[in-house]
Design a protein around this motif. Structure first.
Motif, mmCIF file in Angstrom:
data_model
loop_
_atom_site.group_PDB
_atom_site.id
_atom_site.type_symbol
_atom_site.label_atom_id
_atom_site.label_comp_id
_atom_site.label_asym_id
_atom_site.label_seq_id
_atom_site.Cartn_x
_atom_site.Cartn_y
_atom_site.Cartn_z
ATOM 1 N N VAL A 2 10.334 3.168 21.545
ATOM 2 C CA VAL A 2 9.333 2.529 22.387
ATOM 3 C C VAL A 2 7.966 3.131 22.092
ATOM 4 N N GLY A 3 6.987 2.288 21.851
ATOM 5 C CA GLY A 3 5.616 2.754 21.685
ATOM 6 C C GLY A 3 4.938 2.870 23.037
ATOM 7 N N MET A 4 4.286 4.016 23.290
ATOM 8 C CA MET A 4 3.621 4.254 24.566
ATOM 9 C C MET A 4 2.228 4.804 24.304
ATOM 10 N N SER A 5 1.281 4.444 25.183
ATOM 11 C CA SER A 5 -0.111 4.770 24.887
ATOM 12 C C SER A 5 -0.889 4.964 26.180
ATOM 13 N N ASP A 6 -1.753 5.957 26.196
ATOM 14 C CA ASP A 6 -2.695 6.171 27.286
ATOM 15 C C ASP A 6 -3.772 7.086 26.729
ATOM 16 N N GLN A 7 -4.955 6.545 26.501
ATOM 17 C CA GLN A 7 -6.010 7.281 25.792
ATOM 18 C C GLN A 7 -6.126 8.719 26.297
ATOM 19 N N PRO A 8 -6.205 9.681 25.351
ATOM 20 C CA PRO A 8 -6.243 9.503 23.896
ATOM 21 C C PRO A 8 -4.878 9.692 23.240
ATOM 22 N N SER A 9 -3.795 9.653 24.014
ATOM 23 C CA SER A 9 -2.472 9.971 23.493
ATOM 24 C C SER A 9 -1.702 8.700 23.160
ATOM 25 N N HIS A 10 -1.202 8.625 21.935
ATOM 26 C CA HIS A 10 -0.394 7.496 21.493
ATOM 27 C C HIS A 10 0.845 8.058 20.810
ATOM 28 N N ARG A 11 2.012 7.621 21.261
ATOM 29 C CA ARG A 11 3.244 8.198 20.705
ATOM 30 C C ARG A 11 4.339 7.143 20.572
ATOM 31 N N LEU A 12 5.159 7.336 19.561
ATOM 32 C CA LEU A 12 6.402 6.600 19.420
ATOM 33 C C LEU A 12 7.500 7.478 20.020
ATOM 34 N N HIS A 13 8.099 7.006 21.118
ATOM 35 C CA HIS A 13 9.133 7.786 21.792
ATOM 36 C C HIS A 13 10.506 7.385 21.257
ATOM 37 N N GLN A 38 0.881 9.258 17.162
ATOM 38 C CA GLN A 38 0.264 8.166 16.417
ATOM 39 C C GLN A 38 -1.248 8.232 16.600
ATOM 40 N N GLY A 39 -1.976 7.818 15.582
ATOM 41 C CA GLY A 39 -3.423 7.846 15.661
ATOM 42 C C GLY A 39 -3.996 6.744 16.525
ATOM 43 N N ARG A 40 -3.249 5.637 16.663
ATOM 44 C CA ARG A 40 -3.685 4.499 17.456
ATOM 45 C C ARG A 40 -2.496 3.954 18.239
ATOM 46 N N PRO A 41 -2.722 3.108 19.251
ATOM 47 C CA PRO A 41 -1.605 2.423 19.901
ATOM 48 C C PRO A 41 -0.806 1.630 18.873
ATOM 49 N N ILE A 42 0.488 1.495 19.116
ATOM 50 C CA ILE A 42 1.334 0.794 18.149
ATOM 51 C C ILE A 42 1.933 -0.455 18.767
ATOM 52 N N ASN A 43 2.323 -1.378 17.890
ATOM 53 C CA ASN A 43 2.996 -2.597 18.288
ATOM 54 C C ASN A 43 4.505 -2.381 18.210
ATOM 55 N N ALA A 44 5.274 -3.390 18.583
ATOM 56 C CA ALA A 44 6.727 -3.270 18.571
ATOM 57 C C ALA A 44 7.218 -2.753 17.221
ATOM 58 N N VAL A 45 8.257 -1.954 17.251
ATOM 59 C CA VAL A 45 8.744 -1.209 16.092
ATOM 60 C C VAL A 45 9.881 -1.971 15.417
ATOM 61 N N SER A 46 9.952 -1.892 14.091
ATOM 62 C CA SER A 46 11.089 -2.425 13.350
ATOM 63 C C SER A 46 11.843 -1.271 12.703
ATOM 64 N N VAL A 47 13.178 -1.328 12.777
ATOM 65 C CA VAL A 47 14.025 -0.305 12.157
ATOM 66 C C VAL A 47 15.008 -1.011 11.242
ATOM 67 N N VAL A 48 14.803 -0.875 9.945
ATOM 68 C CA VAL A 48 15.601 -1.563 8.934
ATOM 69 C C VAL A 48 15.858 -0.595 7.789
ATOM 70 N N ASN A 49 17.083 -0.608 7.227
ATOM 71 C CA ASN A 49 17.416 0.274 6.108
ATOM 72 C C ASN A 49 17.223 1.749 6.464
ATOM 73 N N ASP A 50 17.499 2.126 7.702
ATOM 74 C CA ASP A 50 17.338 3.513 8.155
ATOM 75 C C ASP A 50 15.902 3.997 8.036
#
Length: 446
Positions: free
Chosen positions: A35-46, A61-73
């Motif tokens: 799950v991508g979570m964001s609240d300035q200035p912290s952006h993280r992929l949990h 993460q340097g910026r907020p992120i969009n939905a994540v894809s996980v393919v091929n490990d």
């Protein structure tokens, strides 16, 4: 938190609390929730254990992120807005494989299929990138921002745009196959079933468009003129929500209404208007799951539209907050609201089966990860052996970062993830022939 009418579902399994606000639908693959979570200035992929809700890692993460894809490990992340990047991580240990700056900041989920990343930008560009090198294969320029996550099916990329168009592009070359002229912006992400593309239009319509020639098959009127929910199709029925608080079930063949559910009736009784259904529905085991701005997760009978149960997060969400969509895996509904990730008993044993999950749109689970996997990916073990001595760069006029800092901010102390790109790695493991083959496609850029 509470639940109503939950004889067959709706009980809480666990919650995960974070310091940032969630902004992406959960992606659940191999027993892990991303799950991508964001609240300035912290952006993280949990990264969270799907069975227990235990914290695994929070990746800076340097910026907020969009939905994540996980393919091929591999975990693929697209940072949104400003100086943004596309990044890839080894799903087995969460170490970064590459980070490549983007000239056009991504605004959608990076949809990965057969070794290619497809994504859109808010300044009107649709990209195709090589998934293992981040080199550009092609780009296509639309007339306005792309908020609609691309869908890849049968060699074609379908994507909506705020220029009032739905585009069909050749997945290999980026050449336009057809364009459908809508009557309003398309922010909804399309889905496909049985040769038809379904998408919500922000002029109060659900559209069915022939996937072969782009001709309108039928249209269905919605109560709201604003639609951001993306449709899903299951067992011949299209499900979609709107900003008036309704969830619709429409026949996929003929556009005939099956039922319309006022899922936010409590809010309508107290205020005279329903809360928005901005999230996209998920179908599993004969049940439709959708999250509403009133703070409830609803489970409705897919055939009748009757509410089976609902779960109250006790936190209605405002327009400035995101309304990500639920993901159902092995009888558990994973969804987010504000700073919390929830796992709730779905009351059924199945995983999501509708076309939104089938094509990995706005979060996904193992089925799409398996369908989208490329057979010719270099092994992660080979990549890791060479990683520390190699640098990587993108083919988009920008350089891949390799010092533990993603573009747009942060540094090695924030994520502790050294790990250069994999372009040089591929060469070091005999990947030159792979690169040459992929570049033959890149030469046909638009």
């Amino acid at each position: 938190m509470s639940f109503d009418g939950a004889a067959d579902g709706g009980s809480l399994e666990w919650t995960y609390e974070a310091d940032e606000r969630a902004r992406t639908a959960p992606t659940v693959v191999d027993g892990v929730v991303y799950v991508g979570m964001s609240d300035q200035p912290s952006h993280r992929l949990h990264v969270i254990d799907a069975g227990t809700g235990d914290h695994d890692e929070a990746i800076f993460q340097g910026r907020p992120i969009n939905a994540v894809s996980v393919v091929n490990d591999v975990v693929f992340v697209a940072q949104d807005g400003g100086d943004a990047a596309v990044e890839a991580y080894d799903a087995t240990n969460n170490e970064r494989l590459y980070s490549v700056d983007m000239e056009h900041a991504p605004s959608t989920q990076p949809v990965v299929y057969d070794g290619t990343i497809y994504l859109g930008s808010d300044d009107g560009v649709v990209y195709a990138l090589d998934a293992w090198t981040a080199e550009r294969e092609w780009l296509f320029e639309t007339g306005d921002g792309v908020e609609s996550t691309p869908l890849v099916a049968d060699g074609t990329v379908y994507v909506g745009c705020t220029d009032d168009r739905l585009y069909a592009l050749d997945a290999e070359t980026g050449e336009e196959e057809w364009v459908f002229e809508a009557d309003g912006p398309i922010r909804s992400s399309p889905t496909v079933a049985d040769g038809t593309v379904f998408v919500g239009e922000s002029n109060g319509r659900l559209l069915a468009v022939d996937a072969g020639d782009g001709q309108l098959t039928w249209e269905f009127p919605l109560e709201s003129t604003t639609v951001s929910s993306s449709p899903t199709v299951a067992d011949g029925i299209v499900y979609i929500g709107d900003w008036e608080g309704y969830l619709y079930a429409v026949g996929a063949d003929d556009g005939e209404e099956q039922w319309t559910a006022d899922v936010t009736d409590d809010a309508r009784e107290s205020t005279g208007t329903g809360d928005k259904v901005r999230s996209s529905p998920t179908v599993a085991g004969g049940t439709v799951f959708v999250f509403s701005d009133d703070g409830y997760l609803y489970a409705l009978d897919a055939h009748t539209g009757e509410t089976s149960w609902r779960f109250d997060t006790e936190t209605p969400i405002g327009n400035i907050n995101y309304a990500p969509s639920p993901t159902v895996v092995d009888g558990v509904v994973y969804f987010v609201n504000d700073t919390t990730v929830y796992a709730v008993d779905a009351g059924i044993s199945e995983s999501g089966t509708g076309t939104r999950m089938q094509y990995g749109t706005l979060g996904h689970h193992d089925d799409w990860a398996e369908t989208a996997a490329a057979a010719d990916r270099p092994s992660l073990e080979e990549i890791e052996q060479e990683r520390d001595s190699r640098d990587g760069s993108g083919d988009d006029g920008a350089t891949g970062t390799t010092d533990g800092a993603s573009s747009g901010g942060g540094g090695a102390d924030d994520d502790g993830l050294p790990g250069p790109g994999i372009v040089g790695t591929l060469a070091g493991i005999g990947g030159v022939s792979y690169l040459l083959a992929r570049r033959s496609s890149a030469d046909r850029q638009r």
